[in-house]
Design a protein around this motif. Structure first.
Motif, mmCIF file in Angstrom:
data_model
loop_
_atom_site.group_PDB
_atom_site.id
_atom_site.type_symbol
_atom_site.label_atom_id
_atom_site.label_comp_id
_atom_site.label_asym_id
_atom_site.label_seq_id
_atom_site.Cartn_x
_atom_site.Cartn_y
_atom_site.Cartn_z
ATOM 1 N N UNK A 112 -18.595 9.224 -24.928
ATOM 2 C CA UNK A 112 -18.635 9.182 -23.468
ATOM 3 C C UNK A 112 -19.398 7.945 -23.016
ATOM 4 N N UNK A 113 -19.077 7.475 -21.797
ATOM 5 C CA UNK A 113 -19.728 6.285 -21.235
ATOM 6 C C UNK A 113 -19.802 6.418 -19.727
ATOM 7 N N UNK A 114 -20.586 5.531 -19.120
ATOM 8 C CA UNK A 114 -20.831 5.622 -17.675
ATOM 9 C C UNK A 114 -19.644 5.172 -16.835
ATOM 10 N N UNK A 115 -18.792 4.275 -17.364
ATOM 11 C CA UNK A 115 -17.625 3.826 -16.624
ATOM 12 C C UNK A 115 -16.584 3.304 -17.608
ATOM 13 N N UNK A 116 -15.452 2.848 -17.065
ATOM 14 C CA UNK A 116 -14.331 2.433 -17.910
ATOM 15 C C UNK A 116 -14.665 1.205 -18.747
ATOM 16 N N UNK A 117 -15.373 0.229 -18.163
ATOM 17 C CA UNK A 117 -15.718 -0.979 -18.914
ATOM 18 C C UNK A 117 -16.635 -0.653 -20.089
ATOM 19 N N UNK B 251 0.823 -1.210 0.000
ATOM 20 C CA UNK B 251 0.000 0.000 0.000
ATOM 21 C C UNK B 251 0.855 1.256 0.000
ATOM 22 N N UNK B 252 2.114 1.133 0.432
ATOM 23 C CA UNK B 252 2.984 2.304 0.407
ATOM 24 C C UNK B 252 3.247 2.780 -1.018
ATOM 25 N N UNK B 253 3.052 1.920 -2.028
ATOM 26 C CA UNK B 253 3.233 2.334 -3.420
ATOM 27 C C UNK B 253 2.285 3.472 -3.769
ATOM 28 N N UNK B 254 1.051 3.404 -3.265
ATOM 29 C CA UNK B 254 0.036 4.385 -3.630
ATOM 30 C C UNK B 254 0.196 5.701 -2.872
ATOM 31 N N UNK B 255 1.075 5.741 -1.890
ATOM 32 C CA UNK B 255 1.344 6.998 -1.191
ATOM 33 C C UNK B 255 2.677 7.605 -1.591
ATOM 34 N N UNK B 256 3.459 6.890 -2.406
ATOM 35 C CA UNK B 256 4.783 7.388 -2.769
ATOM 36 C C UNK B 256 4.980 7.545 -4.271
ATOM 37 N N UNK B 257 4.096 6.960 -5.097
ATOM 38 C CA UNK B 257 4.260 7.034 -6.543
ATOM 39 C C UNK B 257 2.947 7.458 -7.190
ATOM 40 N N UNK B 258 3.043 8.124 -8.343
ATOM 41 C CA UNK B 258 1.803 8.534 -9.024
ATOM 42 C C UNK B 258 1.098 7.343 -9.662
ATOM 43 N N UNK B 259 -0.228 7.407 -9.697
ATOM 44 C CA UNK B 259 -1.033 6.377 -10.342
ATOM 45 C C UNK B 259 -2.328 7.030 -10.825
ATOM 46 N N UNK B 260 -2.981 6.380 -11.754
ATOM 47 C CA UNK B 260 -4.240 6.889 -12.301
ATOM 48 C C UNK B 260 -5.411 6.222 -11.594
ATOM 49 N N UNK B 261 -6.359 7.034 -11.132
ATOM 50 C CA UNK B 261 -7.592 6.547 -10.532
ATOM 51 C C UNK B 261 -8.749 7.055 -11.378
ATOM 52 N N UNK B 262 -9.289 6.185 -12.218
ATOM 53 C CA UNK B 262 -10.339 6.583 -13.144
ATOM 54 C C UNK B 262 -11.697 6.740 -12.463
ATOM 55 N N UNK B 263 -11.833 6.282 -11.233
ATOM 56 C CA UNK B 263 -13.115 6.351 -10.534
ATOM 57 C C UNK B 263 -13.209 7.547 -9.597
ATOM 58 N N UNK B 264 -12.121 8.216 -9.354
ATOM 59 C CA UNK B 264 -12.148 9.354 -8.433
ATOM 60 C C UNK B 264 -12.875 10.528 -9.081
ATOM 61 N N UNK B 265 -13.803 11.112 -8.354
ATOM 62 C CA UNK B 265 -14.579 12.211 -8.894
ATOM 63 C C UNK B 265 -15.713 11.772 -9.796
ATOM 64 N N UNK B 266 -16.013 10.484 -9.845
ATOM 65 C CA UNK B 266 -17.086 9.973 -10.694
ATOM 66 C C UNK B 266 -16.573 8.937 -11.655
ATOM 67 N N UNK B 267 -17.412 7.952 -11.974
ATOM 68 C CA UNK B 267 -17.000 6.853 -12.846
ATOM 69 C C UNK B 267 -17.162 7.188 -14.326
ATOM 70 N N UNK B 268 -17.848 8.288 -14.676
ATOM 71 C CA UNK B 268 -18.052 8.644 -16.077
ATOM 72 C C UNK B 268 -16.729 8.978 -16.754
ATOM 73 N N UNK B 269 -16.598 8.530 -18.008
ATOM 74 C CA UNK B 269 -15.341 8.727 -18.710
ATOM 75 C C UNK B 269 -15.589 9.122 -20.161
ATOM 76 N N UNK B 270 -14.571 9.751 -20.757
ATOM 77 C CA UNK B 270 -14.574 10.143 -22.153
ATOM 78 C C UNK B 270 -13.424 9.445 -22.870
ATOM 79 N N UNK B 271 -13.706 8.918 -24.049
ATOM 80 C CA UNK B 271 -12.676 8.212 -24.805
ATOM 81 C C UNK B 271 -12.729 8.573 -26.274
ATOM 82 N N UNK B 272 -11.715 8.140 -27.014
ATOM 83 C CA UNK B 272 -11.612 8.485 -28.427
ATOM 84 C C UNK B 272 -11.250 7.260 -29.249
#
Length: 367
Positions: free
Chosen positions: A305-310, A232-253
């Motif tokens: 756009x879609x409701x989530x990543x899947x 768990x220390x990885x997530x406090x010391x290195x950058x990572x992408x959280x696609x669900x933070x702030x809402x699960x809706x996403x935009x793709x191309x």
């Protein structure tokens, strides 16, 4: 006769009293659960029957075993008493862990049933899961310490252990700094809302869903059903992408490399019709524009756009497949083409281009 009946009465009476008390408690919990089905606590507390039976049985035996008047028991009274005490402590710890789990599960179930924000529900789930693990760890440590203190030798060395606790703490802290770092990182993740169970994340180029969070490690289930276990220390010391933070809706191309003659307006119209047939599209936004050009092709971007990543992944794949199929059948000229030239004749210079057969005195143009 008394030497036989007394042990039976003591041991049998303890067991009977235990079963009667546990049965009454279980019936009471069942009745309350039937009257208040909206509160799952009472039904979950019924899982504590077995540790409660053990705790009551050994508590009664600990207080009455010397009344059996059996010579063997009297000769080993100290050892038997210590054994009963150890089992009683273990049963009590088991009961506390089960009761804490029931309370935590009940609280989470009631909150999840009335909450509308899925992201907040995942956050609360992560927090209560880690709180339950902390409570379990504390109960186990306290129970183990209590069991050790039942031995006279451990009580005798207690003073010296306390005197050297400072030095031991420093040494242990240095030796276990990685473990302690993961422990505090787990608490930071739980209450800092950095990542939650069920979030879609990208770590080290791997896309997946957070499946489990403990005090020391985090498990991510990838799209191909692999499990990535990370501290768990990885997530406090290195950058990572959280696609669900702030809402699960996403935009793709989805990108297309097409010929300069591609019918852009017709493509926009067909894309809109295609999206209306796709259940993955959430109808928030869409567009089709030319983002780049080269001497031989243009780059067309379809934004969806879609409701989530899947859902977004499935939607992008459908857009690519159906748009290419539509272009191939209706507007084949829009697909990119490669201009070629005949190869040089054998033995001739590399840059010599064969003449047009219609040229020359014997060609069509020479006539």
């Amino acid at each position: 006769m008394e030497a036989v009946l007394r042990p039976i009465a003591v041991v049998g009476g303890s067991i009977v009293v235990t079963f009667v008390l546990v049965w009454l408690i279980d019936r009471t919990l069942l009745r309350i659960d039937t009257r208040r089905p909206e509160t799952p606590l009472w039904g979950l507390l019924r899982r504590c029957r077995i540790p409660l039976q053990l705790m009551l049985t050994f508590a009664l035996l600990l207080g009455t075993y010397d009344q059996t008047r059996i010579p063997l028991v009297l000769d080993h009274a100290v050892g038997i008493g210590q054994f009963l005490t150890l089992v009683l402590i273990a049963a009590t710890a088991w009961l506390l862990v089960r009761a804490a789990a029931a309370i935590v599960d009940s609280s989470y179930a009631r909150y999840a049933a009335g909450a509308r924000d899925a992201a907040r529900v995942r956050r609360v789930r992560t927090q209560v899961t880690l709180i339950q693990r902390v409570v379990t760890a504390v109960v186990i440590v306290v129970a183990a310490a209590s069991m050790l203190l039942t031995f006279p030798q451990m009580r005798a060395v207690g003073t010296s252990v306390l005197a050297s606790a400072g030095l031991v703490g420093i040494v242990a802290g240095i030796a276990a700094q990685s473990t302690l770092g993961n422990l505090f990182a787990g608490l930071q993740i739980a209450f800092g809302d950095m990542v939650r169970i069920g979030d879609t994340v990208v770590v080290d180029g791997q896309w997946g869903t957070v499946e489990e969070i403990t005090l020391t490690f985090l498990s991510v289930r990838t799209w191909d059903e692999r499990r990535i276990t990370m501290p768990v220390s990885y997530f406090t010391s290195k950058p990572f992408e959280n696609w669900s933070r702030g809402g699960a809706q996403m935009t793709g191309a989805a990108f297309f490399h097409l010929d300069h003659s591609a019918p852009l307006e017709k493509m926009r119209q067909h894309l809109h019709e295609l999206l209306q047939e796709c259940p993955e599209w959430d109808a928030r936004s869409w567009s089709l524009v030319v983002t780049d050009t080269t001497p031989s092709t243009i780059v067309v971007r379809a934004l969806v756009t879609a409701r989530d990543a899947d859902a977004l992944w499935t939607l992008r794949c459908k857009v690519r497949e159906r748009m290419i199929e539509w272009l191939r059948t209706e507007h084949a000229y829009a697909l990119p083409r490669i201009t070629t030239a005949p190869a040089a004749p054998a033995g001739g210079p590399p840059d010599t281009v064969p003449s047009d057969p219609t040229d020359g005195p014997h060609g069509l143009r020479g006539r």
